[in-house]
Write an enzyme that holds these catalytic residues in place. Structure first.
Site, PDB file in Angstrom:
ATOM      1  N   TYR A  18       0.821  -1.211   0.000  1.00  4.67           N
ATOM      2  CA  TYR A  18       0.000   0.000   0.000  1.00  4.67           C
ATOM      3  C   TYR A  18       0.855   1.262   0.000  1.00  4.67           C
ATOM      4  O   TYR A  18       0.406   2.315  -0.449  1.00  4.67           O
ATOM      5  CB  TYR A  18      -0.904   0.028   1.234  1.00  4.67           C
ATOM      6  CG  TYR A  18      -2.224  -0.680   1.063  1.00  4.67           C
ATOM      7  CD1 TYR A  18      -2.277  -2.024   0.727  1.00  4.67           C
ATOM      8  CD2 TYR A  18      -3.423  -0.003   1.236  1.00  4.67           C
ATOM      9  CE1 TYR A  18      -3.484  -2.674   0.589  1.00  4.67           C
ATOM     10  CE2 TYR A  18      -4.634  -0.640   1.104  1.00  4.67           C
ATOM     11  CZ  TYR A  18      -4.663  -1.980   0.778  1.00  4.67           C
ATOM     12  OH  TYR A  18      -5.862  -2.618   0.646  1.00  4.67           O
ATOM     13  N   LYS A  65       3.181 -15.404   2.642  1.00  7.52           N
ATOM     14  CA  LYS A  65       3.394 -16.169   1.404  1.00  7.52           C
ATOM     15  C   LYS A  65       4.902 -16.423   1.345  1.00  7.52           C
ATOM     16  O   LYS A  65       5.593 -16.022   0.407  1.00  7.52           O
ATOM     17  CB  LYS A  65       2.859 -15.353   0.201  1.00  7.52           C
ATOM     18  CG  LYS A  65       2.871 -16.088  -1.128  1.00  7.52           C
ATOM     19  CD  LYS A  65       1.824 -17.177  -1.240  1.00  7.52           C
ATOM     20  CE  LYS A  65       2.013 -17.955  -2.540  1.00  7.52           C
ATOM     21  NZ  LYS A  65       1.161 -19.157  -2.622  1.00  7.52           N
ATOM     22  N   ASP A  79      -2.877 -18.336   0.690  1.00  4.18           N
ATOM     23  CA  ASP A  79      -3.841 -19.094  -0.129  1.00  4.18           C
ATOM     24  C   ASP A  79      -4.499 -20.176   0.706  1.00  4.18           C
ATOM     25  O   ASP A  79      -5.705 -20.395   0.660  1.00  4.18           O
ATOM     26  CB  ASP A  79      -3.177 -19.648  -1.400  1.00  4.18           C
ATOM     27  CG  ASP A  79      -1.843 -20.344  -1.156  1.00  4.18           C
ATOM     28  OD1 ASP A  79      -1.333 -20.300  -0.009  1.00  4.18           O
ATOM     29  OD2 ASP A  79      -1.302 -20.936  -2.117  1.00  4.18           O
ATOM     30  N   ASP A 130      -6.496  -6.982   4.093  1.00  4.35           N
ATOM     31  CA  ASP A 130      -7.590  -6.335   3.367  1.00  4.35           C
ATOM     32  C   ASP A 130      -8.466  -7.412   2.720  1.00  4.35           C
ATOM     33  O   ASP A 130      -9.695  -7.394   2.840  1.00  4.35           O
ATOM     34  CB  ASP A 130      -7.009  -5.402   2.294  1.00  4.35           C
ATOM     35  CG  ASP A 130      -8.094  -4.745   1.466  1.00  4.35           C
ATOM     36  OD1 ASP A 130      -9.065  -4.250   2.068  1.00  4.35           O
ATOM     37  OD2 ASP A 130      -7.986  -4.746   0.230  1.00  4.35           O
ATOM     38  N   ASP A 184     -12.479  -8.993   4.066  1.00  7.32           N
ATOM     39  CA  ASP A 184     -13.719  -9.037   3.287  1.00  7.32           C
ATOM     40  C   ASP A 184     -14.243 -10.481   3.216  1.00  7.32           C
ATOM     41  O   ASP A 184     -15.447 -10.727   3.264  1.00  7.32           O
ATOM     42  CB  ASP A 184     -13.495  -8.524   1.861  1.00  7.32           C
ATOM     43  CG  ASP A 184     -13.753  -7.021   1.736  1.00  7.32           C
ATOM     44  OD1 ASP A 184     -13.527  -6.311   2.735  1.00  7.32           O
ATOM     45  OD2 ASP A 184     -14.177  -6.557   0.665  1.00  7.32           O
TER      46      ASP A 184
HETATM   47  C1  IPM Z   1     -10.485  -1.256   3.683  1.00  3.33           C
HETATM   48  C2  IPM Z   1     -10.637  -0.633   2.325  1.00  3.33           C
HETATM   49  C3  IPM Z   1      -9.475   0.308   2.093  1.00  3.33           C
HETATM   50  C4  IPM Z   1      -8.199  -0.515   2.113  1.00  3.33           C
HETATM   51  C5  IPM Z   1      -9.579   1.155   0.811  1.00  3.33           C
HETATM   52  C6  IPM Z   1     -10.858   1.946   0.752  1.00  3.33           C
HETATM   53  C7  IPM Z   1      -8.396   2.057   0.630  1.00  3.33           C
HETATM   54  O1  IPM Z   1     -10.756  -1.613   1.353  1.00  3.33           O
HETATM   55  O2  IPM Z   1     -10.374  -0.505   4.677  1.00  3.33           O
HETATM   56  O3  IPM Z   1     -10.469  -2.483   3.776  1.00  3.33           O
HETATM   57  O4  IPM Z   1      -7.848  -1.135   1.104  1.00  3.33           O
HETATM   58  O5  IPM Z   1      -7.546  -0.549   3.168  1.00  3.33           O
HETATM   59 MG    MG Z   2     -10.941  -3.583   2.154  1.00  2.89          MG
END
Ligand code: IPM
Ligand code: MG
Length: 368
Positions: free
Chosen positions: A141, A191, A223, A247, A251
C-alpha cells in the site's frame, strides 16, 4: 468523561451509517453521564468535490486534535478515472498514515442470531470468533517506487511491497497481546514460499513469539488461509496479517458472516484512533436508507473500548446489538427473501433504545 470526537461521514452510505452511530454514542453519553463533543468534517469524494483534496488540512487538523475519529466510507464510481493522488481512497490512506495507526483490528464474530445469514452451513459458521490484526501502514500500500510508465499500449506499472523488521515487530506484539485476552492462538499469514517480505515476516513473528510462551503460534500461507477460513472458520482466533492480505481476508471474513455490513474496525497504535465499518461506500444502495448501520455502531463500541477504556459502555453497545438481532430485527442485507427489513434509521433507533434500557438496568443494579 469528555468524549471529543471527529466524524468523517465521507461517501456513499457513509453519512447514513455514521448518523446512526452518532445517535447511539449520544445515547451512551446520556445514559452513562459522559460529555460529548462532535466535529463533523469532509473526507474522500465529498471533500474532493468541495475542495479538490480528499483529505483537506482542516479535516486532518480536526482529527489530530480530537481523541478519536469515526469514519463512514470513502470512494465511488464517479472517481474511478481520477489520478491516484486525487482518488477518495488516497485521503483515507493519508489519514491512516498521518494518525500513525499501524494496527487495524477487524473482529469477525458469528452471532447466534445470524447463523442462518452465513452462506456456510450453520454447523461450520457456528462459534466463529476471529480477530484479524492487519498491519495498516506498510507493505504494497505504501512501498516505493510505485508508478505507471511507458507509452499508451505499451505501459508497465510497478508497486513495491516493502517491510522492515521494526514494522513487523510492532504489529506482532499487538497480535500476541490481544491473543492474551482471547483464546491464546495466533495464526500468522504470509506467502513465505514465494515472497521475501513474507520470509522476513515469518522470521520476525517467530522471534517475537518467544516473548509470549503462553500463546500458540502457527503460520499459514495466505492461499491456504483463504481456504481454511471457509472450511473451518471457528478454528481461528487471532489472524495476524500484513496490509494487503488483511484487506482481502477481512472481506472474506465478512462474506462468511453473511454480510460485510456487520463488520467493525479499529485502527490504533498512533496518536489518535480511527474507527470505521469495513463495508465501504456501497454506491449501489447509497441514499436509499437501507444500509446496515451495525458495522458503524459496533465501530463506536471499539472506539469507546480502545480510545477511552470505557469497557462497560462498549459492552453495552455490543449487547444491545446482539439483543436487537436476537429479537429478529434485520436490515435488508440480513433478511431472507420475503422477510420484512428495517431501514437504516429504524435499526439505529432500536439499538439506541436497547442501550438506554440496558443502562437503566445497570444503574438499577448499582443502586441495589
Ligand atoms: C479497507 C478498504 C481500504 C483498504 C480502501 C478503501 C483504501 O478496502 O479498509 O479495507 O484497502 O484498506
Ligand atoms: Mg478492504
Amino acid at each position: 468523561m469528555l468524549l471529543k470526537l471527529t466524524t468523517l461521514p465521507g461517501d456513499g452510505i457513509g453519512p447514513e451509517v455514521v448518523d446512526q452511530a452518532v445517535r447511539v454514542v449520544e445515547e451512551v453519553a446520556r445514559a452513562f453521564g459522559h460529555q460529548l463533543s462532535i466535529t463533523r468534517k469532509p473526507i474522500g469524494g465529498a471533500a474532493l468535490v468541495a475542495s479538490k483534496n480528499p483529505l483537506p488540512d482542516d479535516t486532518l487538523q480536526a482529527c489530530l486534535s480530537s481523541s478519536a475519529v469515526l469514519l463512514g466510507a470513502v470512494g465511488g464510481p464517479s472517481f474511478d478515472s481520477f489520478p491516484a493522488h486525487l482518488r477518495p481512497e488516497s485521503g483515507l490512506l493519508r489519514l491512516r498514515r498521518e494518525l500513525g495507526v499501524f494496527a487495524n483490528l477487524r473482529p469477525a464474530v458469528c452471532l447466534p442470531a445470524l447463523e442462518d445469514c452465513s452462506p456456510l452451513r450453520p454447523e461450520v459458521a457456528r462459534g466463529t470468533n476471529i480477530l484479524i490484526v492487519r498491519e495498516l501502514l506498510g507493505g504494497i500500500y505504501f512501498g516505493q517506487p510505485r508508478q505507471t510508465e511507458g507509452p499508451a499500449g505499451n505501459r508497465s506499472a510497478v508497486d513495491t511491497m516493502r517491510y522492515s523488521e521494526p514494522e513487523i515487530e510492532r504489529i506482532a506484539h499487538v497480535g500476541f497481546e490481544l491473543a492474551r485476552s482471547r483464546r491464546r492462538k495466533v495464526t500468522s499469514v504470509d506467502k513465505a514460499n514465494v515472497l521475501d517480505c513474507s520470509r522476513l515476516w515469518r522470521d520476525v513473528v517467530t522471534r517475537v513469539a518467544q516473548q509470549y510462551p503462553d500463546i500458540k503460534l502457527s503460520h499459514m500461507y495466505v492461499d491456504s488461509a483463504a481456504m481454511a477460513l471457509v472450511a473451518h472458520p471457528a478454528e481461528f482466533d487471532v489472524l495476524l496479517t500484513e496490509n494487503m492480505f488483511g484487506d482481502i481476508l477481512s472481506d472474506q471474513a465478512g462474506g462468511i458472516m453473511g454480510s460485510l455490513g456487520m463488520l467493525a474496525s479499529a485502527s490504533i497504535g498512533g496518536s489518535v484512533g480511527l474507527y470505521e465499518p469495513v463495508h465501504g461506500s456501497a454506491p449501489d444502495i447509497a441514499g436509499r436508507g437501507v444500509a446496515n448501520p451495525l458495522g458503524a455502531i459496533l465501530s463506536v463500541a471499539m472506539l469507546l473500548r480502545h480510545s477511552f477504556k470505557l469497557e462497560r459502555e462498549a459492552a453495552c453497545i455490543e449487547s444491545a446489538v446482539s439483543e436487537v438481532l436476537a429479537a429478529g430485527n434485520r436490515t435488508r442485507d440480513l433478511v431472507t427473501p420475503g422477510q420484512p427489513a428495517l431501514s437504516t434509521s429504524q435499526m439505529g433507533e432500536k439499538v439506541a433504545e436497547a442501550v438506554a434500557q440496558r443502562a437503566r438496568v445497570d444503574r438499577g443494579k448499582v443502586a441495589i
